[in-house]
Write an enzyme that holds these catalytic residues in place. Structure first.
Site, PDB file in Angstrom:
ATOM      1  N   LYS A   1      10.291   9.957  -6.360  1.00 34.71           N
ATOM      2  CA  LYS A   1      10.086   9.863  -4.661  1.00 34.71           C
ATOM      3  C   LYS A   1       9.140   8.722  -4.180  1.00 34.71           C
ATOM      4  O   LYS A   1       8.007   8.474  -4.975  1.00 34.71           O
ATOM      5  CB  LYS A   1       9.597  11.298  -4.100  1.00 34.71           C
ATOM      6  CG  LYS A   1      10.634  12.245  -4.387  1.00 34.71           C
ATOM      7  CD  LYS A   1       9.955  13.416  -3.399  1.00 34.71           C
ATOM      8  CE  LYS A   1      10.919  14.707  -3.938  1.00 34.71           C
ATOM      9  NZ  LYS A   1      10.296  15.894  -3.090  1.00 34.71           N
TER      10      LYS A   1
ATOM     11  N   HIS B   1       4.659   7.704  -0.431  1.00 37.11           N
ATOM     12  CA  HIS B   1       4.413   8.129   0.967  1.00 37.11           C
ATOM     13  C   HIS B   1       3.014   8.050   1.281  1.00 37.11           C
ATOM     14  O   HIS B   1       2.071   7.969   0.655  1.00 37.11           O
ATOM     15  CB  HIS B   1       5.176   8.876   1.344  1.00 37.11           C
ATOM     16  CG  HIS B   1       4.852  10.229   1.055  1.00 37.11           C
ATOM     17  ND1 HIS B   1       3.575  10.902   1.989  1.00 37.11           N
ATOM     18  CD2 HIS B   1       5.295  11.106   0.271  1.00 37.11           C
ATOM     19  CE1 HIS B   1       3.413  12.216   1.190  1.00 37.11           C
ATOM     20  NE2 HIS B   1       4.491  12.265   0.321  1.00 37.11           N
TER      21      HIS B   1
ATOM     22  N   HIS C   1       0.145  10.241   0.113  1.00 39.04           N
ATOM     23  CA  HIS C   1      -0.756  10.069  -1.083  1.00 39.04           C
ATOM     24  C   HIS C   1      -1.679   8.855  -0.980  1.00 39.04           C
ATOM     25  O   HIS C   1      -2.615   8.723  -1.867  1.00 39.04           O
ATOM     26  CB  HIS C   1       0.295   9.700  -2.236  1.00 39.04           C
ATOM     27  CG  HIS C   1       1.307  10.518  -2.755  1.00 39.04           C
ATOM     28  ND1 HIS C   1       2.576  10.456  -2.213  1.00 39.04           N
ATOM     29  CD2 HIS C   1       1.180  11.807  -3.017  1.00 39.04           C
ATOM     30  CE1 HIS C   1       3.459  11.439  -3.036  1.00 39.04           C
ATOM     31  NE2 HIS C   1       2.440  12.270  -3.038  1.00 39.04           N
TER      32      HIS C   1
END
Length: 725
Positions: A257, A260, A263
């Site tokens: 993933k 984004h 984090h």
């Protein structure tokens, strides 16, 4: 009213030193200085103080004896010869030279006193000795009670009478302080006469000895100025015992993933904490505990089998896998809705459910847990490619990890053993086939109720995230035998971490639980598009870099002087994002505002970088070598602007120590902005070009010291200081 911030060193563990190490470098006194070096402001505060006549006035031995120092020659001559700096000269020696024949034969050890790395510990120690004679209070009580003021106009150090544990029934503190101030020596070598407000005494440093000790120390220590490796020693009296070990777990994105903004905060704060503890001498291990296990990876494998493209996977693994995951997840959601409708209609959906995407994903993940080679090979490929891509993003943020761990690294056997221990010690209990922990039965009072009733194993025997964390924590302690471990995780996980630490304690490992700390933080708001989709960090960094590049282009002359403007724009963009994140306290939410963060107006990342680039530009224009700067006559820096900058630079070691207590990046950031504001206001007063050669050299030494401290602070925060922009 004067504020009373606690002096940071007083809050850190007591780290005494052997007398032999301190013998040649501990506190001293014995110098006098031009009162006018602090400028008209100080004359106004105390107009009675005048410049002494070095040819006729003597320094009283009784004054120096208050410091516990024997002076074999008390003739005061610090006005007569300039202080020259060499790389072998310590700040202690600079102070010592200001009184001929100074002999340090009486040493007093204070807790958290490190004169070799923090010159102001010399000042505090000296002041504590003087005040002991004035007040009759033990110097070991006075020393930790000396704290910084909120601003330079209120002095440098402040002492509150109530902090000295005065006996009850005596005179009022405000009256006592007046008496003490009157008794303070008129000709103290390092401090002006104190100023009194209520029951506070504030003290101003004398300019010349401060400048002569602080600037050479900064120039000599360079990138290490402010740090204190002694704080990380297991036994300060025996350095060979080694350093304390700390684990910092942070960032922890989910494999496959995109990275984004959720984090972002963990990554920035964790990187900063790793730098901070390294500066304090700890042995730091940075761990990235990846979300790399679970049924979702079975679903991702199905998606790749159906829609995957090997070429796209190699070129941009994370985005390709994410697109596949979104696509398969959409299909699965639609499939579940159709199955639910058919159930409501009374149809038999047993076979459909058995072959649904959800069930196929579960079976695939079962293969992974059973160590099926083909299934694990696909998962490992996804994981390895994702880590390679993550490392590129981390490198842009000046972040590195010593270990890429993850949920996949926790063995089923270890979790089964933890489950068994929880049952045997009656920590967990069965509930409808599942295992849970009812803290209200184990922990008395409100704390037990607040910890609720977390599950540790599902009905089907599957271990949960909490069980995995218990196993991982105990395994880390067995592997590293750490002295401290920090989890940098959002405040949404407050309860989870409290449950984890309490379970570790209930299992009989209170010593391990006590070593663990949760560093939490708030949310980043405004990070989604209008459609509700998340903005990814790489896209954000590209956008801010583009905006900074556009701003740089507006000044064509300067733009043409920058060697790699695209790279500099990228650094400025990253600085914008990081500084906005670190401006407030960690726990506070903040709104992501690109216009505000990329502005050169206000306390922003671009402003901080501009301040650094400007002082670099001044050095280039001056054309002086480091050796020429090192030979400057610091006594020429008598202007109030110059002395005030030095007063701020002198605070940096204390700011570092205080940050080790607060663990807040904003502690450093607030100091850097205060210092750069003072620096910016000095440029019109302390000109370089057109000055006399000796004055030019002295001022350049001041600016170089500011450059060093600013760069040190920025690097501690994880920023990359730029030299041109």
């Amino acid at each position: 009213m004067f504020s009373l911030p606690v002096r940071p060193s007083a809050l850190l563990p007591c780290l005494p030193r052997s007398r032999s190490l301190l013998l040649h470098r501990h506190f001293l006194a014995g110098t006098r200085t031009l009162h006018s070096s602090f400028g008209p402001h100080f004359q106004t505060l105390n107009p009675s103080i005048r410049k002494p006549n070095p040819s006729t006035e003597k320094l009283s031995p009784s004054i120096l004896s208050r410091t516990g120092i024997t002076v074999t020659c008390n003739h005061y001559n610090s006005w007569q010869s300039p202080r020259r700096y060499t790389h072998s000269t310590t700040a202690m020696e600079q102070l010592q030279k200001q009184v001929e024949g100074l002999n340090l034969n009486a040493i007093t050890e204070f807790p958290n006193c490190y004169p070799d790395v923090n010159p102001l510990d010399v000042y505090r120690a000296h002041l504590a000795n003087v005040l002991t004679e004035v007040t009759g209070v033990d110097k070991n009580i006075i020393y930790p009670a000396l704290s910084w003021t909120q601003s330079l106009d209120k002095g440098d150090l402040v002492l509150a009478a109530p902090a000295l544990r005065l006996p009850k029934g005596g005179p009022k503190p405000d009256q006592i302080v007046q008496d003490w101030a009157a008794k303070f020596p008129e000709n103290d070598p390092l401090f002006e006469k104190p100023h009194v407000h209520s029951y506070f005494m504030s003290f101003f440093f004398k300019g010349t000895p401060l400048v002569n000790s602080i600037l050479p120390t900064i120039l000599q220590k360079g990138k290490t100025f402010g740090t204190n490796p002694s704080l990380g020693l297991k036994d300060p009296k025996e350095p060979s015992a080694g350093r304390k070990k700390i684990i910092v777990e942070f960032s922890s994105p989910n494999i496959a993933k995109p990275f984004h903004a959720g984090h972002l905060r963990s990554t920035i704060i964790g990187g900063f904490l790793g730098n901070l503890y390294e500066g304090a001498g700890w042995d730091v291990t940075r761990i990235n505990y990846l979300g790399d296990w679970g049924k979702q990876y079975g679903l991702l494998a199905l998606a790749f089998e159906k829609f995957g493209d090997e070429k796209a996977l190699e070129q941009d693994p994370i985005n390709h896998l994410f697109q596949l995951y979104v696509r398969i997840n959409t299909e699965m959601t639609e499939e579940k809705e159709q199955i639910a409708k058919r159930k409501e209609a009374g149809e038999d959906v047993t076979e459909v459910e058995a072959n649904s995407l959800d069930e196929q994903a579960r079976r695939y993940f079962k293969k992974m847990t059973d160590r099926d080679e083909k299934a694990l090979a696909m998962w490992k490929k996804f994981r390895d490619l994702s880590i390679v891509r993550y490392k590129q993003t981390y490198a842009r943020l000046n972040i590195h990890f010593d270990e890429y761990s993850g949920e996949s690294q926790v063995s089923e056997a270890d979790m089964a053993d933890i489950g068994k221990q929880l049952e045997e010690k009656k920590i967990s209990k069965e509930d409808n086939g599942a295992q849970l922990i009812d803290f209200s039965e184990l922990v008395p009072g409100k704390e037990g109720k607040r910890l609720e009733k977390p599950l540790v194993r599902k009905r089907d025997g599957t271990a949960l995230y909490l069980t995995r964390d218990i196993s991982e924590l105990l395994a880390r302690h067995a592997k590293y035998n750490f002295d401290k471990m920090i989890y940098v995780v959002a405040s949404a996980q407050d309860l989870h971490l409290k449950q984890l630490f309490k379970i570790i304690e209930l299992l009989g490992h209170k010593d391990i639980a006590d070593k663990c700390q949760h560093i939490n933080f708030g949310l980043v708001l405004g990070m989604s598009t209008r459609k509700g989709t998340v903005k990814f960090l790489d896209d954000i960094l590209r956008d801010v870099a583009d905006k900074m590049h556009e701003t740089m282009r507006k000044n064509e002359d300067k733009y043409n002087q920058v060697e790699n403007p695209e790279a500099v724009a990228d650094v400025l963009g990253i600085s914008s994002v990081m500084v906005q994140d670190m401006t407030g306290k960690r726990i506070n939410n903040y709104t992501f505002n690109m216009d505000q963060m990329t502005s050169f107006e206000g306390d922003t990342g671009p402003y901080l970088q501009y301040a650094h680039a400007r002082v670099c530009s001044i050095k280039r224009k001056a054309g002086l070598s480091d050796e020429e700067i090192a030979s400057a006559d610091f006594s020429l820096l008598t202007e109030a602007h110059a002395v005030n900058i030095v007063r701020l630079l002198a605070q940096w070691p204390d700011v570092f120590s205080n940050t080790l207590r607060t663990l807040e990046p904003t502690t450093v950031l607030a100091y850097l902005f205060k210092m750069t504001h003072a620096l910016s206001s000095s440029y019109d007063v302390l000109r370089i070009m057109g000055s006399e050669p000796a004055v030019l050299k002295a001022r350049m030494a001041l600016y170089e010291a500011a450059h060093i401290v600013l760069g040190n602070g920025m690097r501690l925060l994880g920023l990359s200081p730029v030299e041109r922009m």
